[in-house]
Write a protein that holds these residues in place. Structure first.
Motif: not given
Length: 171
Positions: A58-60, A87-91
């Protein structure tokens, strides 16, 4: 501001097999460094990578090293042959490494780790000596400051142990 500690907490909850390495590991050992991402060595088995994906779903998450920033969509088949995931995520950013320079693959890294009780939970972190060894092998300019601090921490721990041994001895 990245919430990289919360990224790690999600990995812990999903029971992802990983060892914290890099800057976050240095901070866990007491170094005063700023880090904008978290690096982990992890087992690159399909089951473990699918748990990693579930932890981040859910963090794209997307592959930040691909020109089109492909979303993370792993299957058992797609997991085969992977060695690293950047990886890159929303956080924030999470780098998942199949091996650590100077130490080897996940199993060797795990053997050189310690379990620490962090605010986010219990997890494996590269031992201080192994972290120093890895930072020496990387030999990037940003690793030199970390190395100075890590060596100073190791020296302080050594002094503390010598003092403790002396204090516990016969009077």
């Amino acid at each position: 501001m990245p919430d990289i500690d919360l990224l790690l907490q999600r990995l812990i909850v999903q029971k992802v097999e990983f060892v914290v390495v890099g800057g976050f590991a240095a901070v866990a050992h007491g170094a005063a460094l700023m880090t904008q991402d978290v690096d982990v060595a992890c087992r690159f088995s399909p089951g473990n990578l699918l748990r990693l994906q579930a932890a981040l779903s859910d963090l794209h998450p997307f592959h930040r090293m691909t020109p089109s920033h492909l979303p993370l969509r792993l299957t058992r088949t797609r997991c085969k042959g992977l060695k690293n995931l950047y990886l890159a995520t929303d956080w924030g950013q999470l780098d998942c490494l199949g091996e650590v320079l100077g130490l080897g693959g996940y199993d060797k890294v795990r053997k050189q780790s310690v379990v620490l009780n962090l605010e986010i939970g219990r997890c494996r972190v590269l031992s201080l000596d192994a972290l120093i060894q890895a930072k020496q092998a990387m030999s990037r300019p940003r690793d030199h400051e970390a190395l100075q601090q890590l060596r100073a921490i190791r020296e302080q721990i050594g002094k503390s142990r010598r003092f403790q041994s002396f204090a516990d001895g016969p009077v």
